[in-house]
Motif scaffolding. Structure first.
Motif, PDB file in Angstrom:
ATOM      1  N   PRO A 350      44.655 -10.203 108.201  1.00 38.40           N
ATOM      2  CA  PRO A 350      44.888  -9.415 109.422  1.00 38.40           C
ATOM      3  C   PRO A 350      46.337  -9.530 109.892  1.00 38.40           C
ATOM      4  O   PRO A 350      46.960 -10.587 109.795  1.00 38.40           O
ATOM      5  N   GLU A 351      46.850  -8.431 110.395  1.00 34.16           N
ATOM      6  CA  GLU A 351      48.214  -8.396 110.924  1.00 34.16           C
ATOM      7  C   GLU A 351      48.218  -8.821 112.383  1.00 34.16           C
ATOM      8  O   GLU A 351      47.242  -8.651 113.110  1.00 34.16           O
ATOM      9  N   GLY A 352      49.337  -9.369 112.823  1.00 32.79           N
ATOM     10  CA  GLY A 352      49.485  -9.746 114.220  1.00 32.79           C
ATOM     11  C   GLY A 352      50.132 -11.106 114.362  1.00 32.79           C
ATOM     12  O   GLY A 352      50.419 -11.800 113.376  1.00 32.79           O
ATOM     13  N   ARG A 353      50.362 -11.490 115.605  1.00 33.16           N
ATOM     14  CA  ARG A 353      50.951 -12.791 115.920  1.00 33.16           C
ATOM     15  C   ARG A 353      49.841 -13.791 116.178  1.00 33.16           C
ATOM     16  O   ARG A 353      48.724 -13.438 116.585  1.00 33.16           O
ATOM     17  N   LEU A 354      50.142 -15.052 115.947  1.00 29.55           N
ATOM     18  CA  LEU A 354      49.157 -16.097 116.190  1.00 29.55           C
ATOM     19  C   LEU A 354      48.921 -16.226 117.690  1.00 29.55           C
ATOM     20  O   LEU A 354      49.861 -16.321 118.483  1.00 29.55           O
ATOM     21  N   LEU A 355      47.660 -16.252 118.088  1.00 28.09           N
ATOM     22  CA  LEU A 355      47.315 -16.277 119.508  1.00 28.09           C
ATOM     23  C   LEU A 355      47.861 -17.531 120.187  1.00 28.09           C
ATOM     24  O   LEU A 355      48.313 -17.465 121.336  1.00 28.09           O
ATOM     25  N   ARG A 356      47.825 -18.670 119.516  1.00 29.39           N
ATOM     26  CA  ARG A 356      48.357 -19.896 120.116  1.00 29.39           C
ATOM     27  C   ARG A 356      49.823 -19.723 120.492  1.00 29.39           C
ATOM     28  O   ARG A 356      50.242 -20.119 121.595  1.00 29.39           O
ATOM     29  N   THR A 357      50.617 -19.131 119.609  1.00 26.76           N
ATOM     30  CA  THR A 357      52.041 -18.950 119.880  1.00 26.76           C
ATOM     31  C   THR A 357      52.262 -17.996 121.043  1.00 26.76           C
ATOM     32  O   THR A 357      53.130 -18.222 121.898  1.00 26.76           O
ATOM     33  N   VAL A 358      51.491 -16.931 121.106  1.00 27.83           N
ATOM     34  CA  VAL A 358      51.645 -15.954 122.198  1.00 27.83           C
ATOM     35  C   VAL A 358      51.267 -16.600 123.530  1.00 27.83           C
ATOM     36  O   VAL A 358      51.940 -16.388 124.551  1.00 27.83           O
ATOM     37  N   MET A 396      33.168 -16.765 113.707  1.00 35.10           N
ATOM     38  CA  MET A 396      33.477 -16.529 115.116  1.00 35.10           C
ATOM     39  C   MET A 396      33.299 -17.790 115.951  1.00 35.10           C
ATOM     40  O   MET A 396      33.992 -17.974 116.954  1.00 35.10           O
ATOM     41  N   ALA A 397      32.392 -18.676 115.553  1.00 38.76           N
ATOM     42  CA  ALA A 397      32.210 -19.906 116.318  1.00 38.76           C
ATOM     43  C   ALA A 397      33.439 -20.808 116.230  1.00 38.76           C
ATOM     44  O   ALA A 397      33.677 -21.626 117.128  1.00 38.76           O
ATOM     45  N   LEU A 398      34.234 -20.671 115.161  1.00 39.66           N
ATOM     46  CA  LEU A 398      35.417 -21.503 114.967  1.00 39.66           C
ATOM     47  C   LEU A 398      36.705 -20.747 115.245  1.00 39.66           C
ATOM     48  O   LEU A 398      37.775 -21.164 114.813  1.00 39.66           O
ATOM     49  N   ALA A 399      36.614 -19.625 115.954  1.00 39.04           N
ATOM     50  CA  ALA A 399      37.789 -18.779 116.206  1.00 39.04           C
ATOM     51  C   ALA A 399      38.590 -19.334 117.379  1.00 39.04           C
ATOM     52  O   ALA A 399      38.556 -18.793 118.491  1.00 39.04           O
ATOM     53  N   SER A 400      39.301 -20.418 117.149  1.00 43.38           N
ATOM     54  CA  SER A 400      40.171 -20.994 118.167  1.00 43.38           C
ATOM     55  C   SER A 400      41.522 -20.285 118.138  1.00 43.38           C
ATOM     56  O   SER A 400      41.851 -19.592 117.168  1.00 43.38           O
ATOM     57  N   PRO A 401      42.342 -20.437 119.174  1.00 40.71           N
ATOM     58  CA  PRO A 401      43.625 -19.710 119.216  1.00 40.71           C
ATOM     59  C   PRO A 401      44.557 -19.981 118.054  1.00 40.71           C
ATOM     60  O   PRO A 401      45.426 -19.162 117.772  1.00 40.71           O
ATOM     61  N   ASP A 402      44.407 -21.115 117.354  1.00 36.93           N
ATOM     62  CA  ASP A 402      45.271 -21.375 116.206  1.00 36.93           C
ATOM     63  C   ASP A 402      44.730 -20.784 114.919  1.00 36.93           C
ATOM     64  O   ASP A 402      45.321 -20.976 113.854  1.00 36.93           O
ATOM     65  N   ASN A 403      43.607 -20.051 114.980  1.00 37.90           N
ATOM     66  CA  ASN A 403      43.066 -19.344 113.817  1.00 37.90           C
ATOM     67  C   ASN A 403      42.740 -17.899 114.166  1.00 37.90           C
ATOM     68  O   ASN A 403      41.905 -17.279 113.518  1.00 37.90           O
ATOM     69  N   VAL A 404      43.400 -17.380 115.188  1.00 35.45           N
ATOM     70  CA  VAL A 404      43.183 -16.002 115.626  1.00 35.45           C
ATOM     71  C   VAL A 404      44.539 -15.320 115.755  1.00 35.45           C
ATOM     72  O   VAL A 404      45.478 -15.902 116.310  1.00 35.45           O
ATOM     73  N   VAL A 405      44.642 -14.126 115.226  1.00 34.37           N
ATOM     74  CA  VAL A 405      45.856 -13.325 115.398  1.00 34.37           C
ATOM     75  C   VAL A 405      45.552 -12.191 116.359  1.00 34.37           C
ATOM     76  O   VAL A 405      44.411 -11.702 116.442  1.00 34.37           O
TER      77      VAL A 405
END
Length: 622
Positions: A350-358, A396-405
């Motif tokens: 998937p394209e995008g920025r890492l949610l943790r960084t944002v 989806m249960a493990l979709a923490s901000p460091d594994n989500v774009v």
């Protein structure tokens, strides 16, 4: 020396009899380097391994005819014993190159310094490159490693690189040594001077000797906002430097370098693929864009070794480069909280920025509107994937901000996606627990990392998690946060393959995370200093609170003493004594009235009881 190994080892002269160069750091299956070499080497190719390499690399090249060129006699014996009769071993340095023999692929992934023997004639870096280039067949490929003198590992090292006194540090390349290249441009010029054309370059993280991530240097320099590269570099540096004393957080520095377009320039080392001539032999990859992956990442236990990201006409895609070990389905009582599904690593990245960084960026900029929009979108996205019972399962249960774009993070409707969907929860989790786990991980990184944020510094990690949940539009409490920490312990133990003792230690470590402590698992001088400053501020606040409390108690004690003095003064005066004499008869009269009232009440009750008895007797006669 044994009679079985001696015939398989050639000794042309120049061997070092009491020396060993075998690398101390070894990765399962040889790591990304072995996976890359396996892709570069076609079946039946003639391969020269120049220098000391991990024996696992030799085993991965069983489909080719391999000759190992070493300078250490003990290493040659050990390699011959392990590799068997299918591998030729030459011990003697560059002077031992077989005369007149050409190779389809030459691999010098340990660099050129470990090839030259002190027992032979010194030829220098350029001389070694010339000899290796001369050993290539027309169209042959050279895979060469170069260490970066200004790499990230040197920038964060607590011990200077020039202070080494170990056996492996007996020769160190000087920072101003003009006899060797110091950057990629100089390396390309040296290769061109030797008649070799650069076909691809990979940045090695977190170290050049045993990289757990190899990323295409051109893509790394041109895709600074890639969530994939963000997660890869952060994960490689966080794991590679864990438990080692460093000056500052290497993962943070790697991500900052990525965003600045310096991810390739600050890499600890590079692996360059060069070719002699323009035409490659049949089976050899023609270049990075057509034959080599964009990234190779060592993902660790269990199951999958190296995961590749390849470029296609429709974008980047996941691919598992080697054999996959299926995870057995354990009984429910012994089932891990998370498991890995290799079949999930076949789709697009998937394209995008890492949610943790944002999220970190919005906290640093105090952009509360953007932060609420992102957190609400993240919470709604999780809730939208819940089942009818309100539970999340799978990735989806493990979709923490460091594994989500997140794509279109600045827009009104951000789009979220799981970056690595291969890790899945064994059982479903309530949405609040999954959300609280992701927010707790972010809150722990935010507070222990020393990041500035718009909330009071007196909040602990659990309290900040509750605040973030409120910003996401969810009412979380500390009970849900405690359940989220337990879930984090179970998932981390499954990801790392920890046993019972290590799992208990992990649980104690995560439950003890406080804003005044450094990040768990990181021994960084900078982070320790920041933690000390936070502790100093907290102690200053507590000391001020203690002084205020002491002042309040002192003022109350002084007021009490003044009241006691006034009472004592009044009790000894003539008016006080006269007043007591005047009040005494009234007190006696009051006591007498109360006694008479009690006697009268008792008499009335007795007469009432006596008047009721005849009536009750008549009723009995009837």
């Amino acid at each position: 020396m044994t009679t079985e190994t001696a015939p398989r080892i050639a000794l042309p002269g120049g061997e070092m009899l009491a020396w060993s160069d075998l690398p101390e750091q070894r990765l399962p299956g040889g790591g990304p380097l072995a996976a890359l070499a396996e892709r570069v080497v076609p079946a039946g190719a003639r391969v020269l391994l120049a220098g000391p390499h991990d024996p696992a690399l030799v085993e991965r090249l069983a489909h080719a005819r391999v000759t190992c060129l070493l300078r250490s006699w003990p290493d040659g014996v050990a390699l011959a014993d392990r590799a068997g009769g299918g591998v030729s071993v030459v011990v003697g340095g560059p002077g031992g190159l077989p005369a007149g023999e050409a190779f389809d692929v030459v691999i010098a992934a340990c660099g050129l310094d470990a090839i030259e023997s002190v027992e032979g004639t010194r030829v220098g870096w350029d001389g070694l490159l010339e000899r290796l280039a001369g050993a290539l067949a027309p169209g042959g490929a050279l895979l060469l490693r170069l260490d970066n003198p200004a790499g990230l590992d040197r920038l964060v090292a607590a011990t200077p690189w020039y202070a080494g006194r170990d056996d492996a540090d007996w020769v160190l390349g000087g920072a101003l040594d003009a006899g060797r290249p110091a950057n990629l441009d100089q390396l390309r010029d040296r290769l061109a001077g030797a008649g070799l054309a650069t076909a691809g370059c990979f940045a090695a993280y977190p170290g050049a000797a045993a990289p757990t991530a190899l990323v295409d240097a051109a893509a790394l320099a041109g895709r600074g906002t890639s969530g994939l590269f963000d997660a890869v570099l952060h994960g490689a540096c966080a794991g590679g430097f864990a438990g080692r004393p460093v000056l500052r957080d290497p993962a943070r520095l790697a991500v900052d370098a990525l965003h600045a377009g310096l991810g390739a320039a600050l890499a600890p080392g590079w692996l360059v693929l060069a070719r002699r001539g323009n035409d490659a032999p049949e089976g050899l990859p023609a270049g990075t864009a057509t034959g080599l992956p964009v990234a190779l990442v060592q993902t660790g236990p269990p199951g999958i070794g190296v995961v590749e990201v390849v470029a296609s006409a429709v974008g980047w895609r996941w691919r598992v480069g080697g054999p996959v070990t299926a995870t057995p389905d354990a009984p429910f009582a012994t089932r891990e909280a998370a498991w890995r599904d290799p079949s999930a690593l076949t789709g697009p990245v998937p394209e995008g920025r890492l949610l943790r960084t944002v999220l970190l960026d919005t906290c640093l900029r105090r952009d509360l509107d953007a932060l609420r929009r992102l957190l609400r979108g993240y919470a709604d996205w999780l809730a939208g994937h819940a089942d009818h019972a309100g539970r999340l399962g799978g990735a989806m249960a493990l979709a923490s901000p460091d594994n989500v774009v997140v794509a279109d993070a600045a827009g009104p409707a951000p789009v979220f996606a799981v970056l690595d969907p291969s890790w899945r929860a064994a059982d479903g989790w309530p949405v609040d627990v999954a959300l609280a786990r992701g927010l707790w991980r972010f809150a722990a990184a935010l507070t222990t990392g020393g990041y500035a944020h718009p909330w009071p510094s007196t909040l602990d990690v659990a309290g900040l998690t509750v605040v973030l949940g409120g910003a996401a539009g969810r009412e979380l409490d500390r009970v849900a946060v405690a359940a989220a920490v337990d879930a984090e312990v179970a998932v981390t133990a499954a990801l790392r393959g920890l046993d019972g003792t290590a799992r208990h230690a992990l649980a104690e470590e995560l439950r003890a995370v406080e804003p005044t402590a450094p990040p768990p698992g990181l021994d960084s001088h900078q982070q320790l200093r920041e933690a000390w400053l936070r502790q100093k501020d907290e102690l200053t606040r507590l000391a001020a609170l203690l002084r205020w409390t002491e002042d309040l108690l002192t003022s109350r004690e002084r007021a009490l003493r003044r009241a006691e003095a006034t009472i004592n003064l009044l009790s000894g005066s003539l008016s006080y004594r006269v007043g007591r004499l005047a009040i005494a008869p009234a007190r006696l009269a009051k006591r007498g009235a109360r006694a008479a009232k009690r006697r009268a009440r008792t008499a009335l009750e007795q007469r009432r009881a006596a008047g009721d008895q005849p009536v009750r007797a008549g009723e009995e006669r009837q």
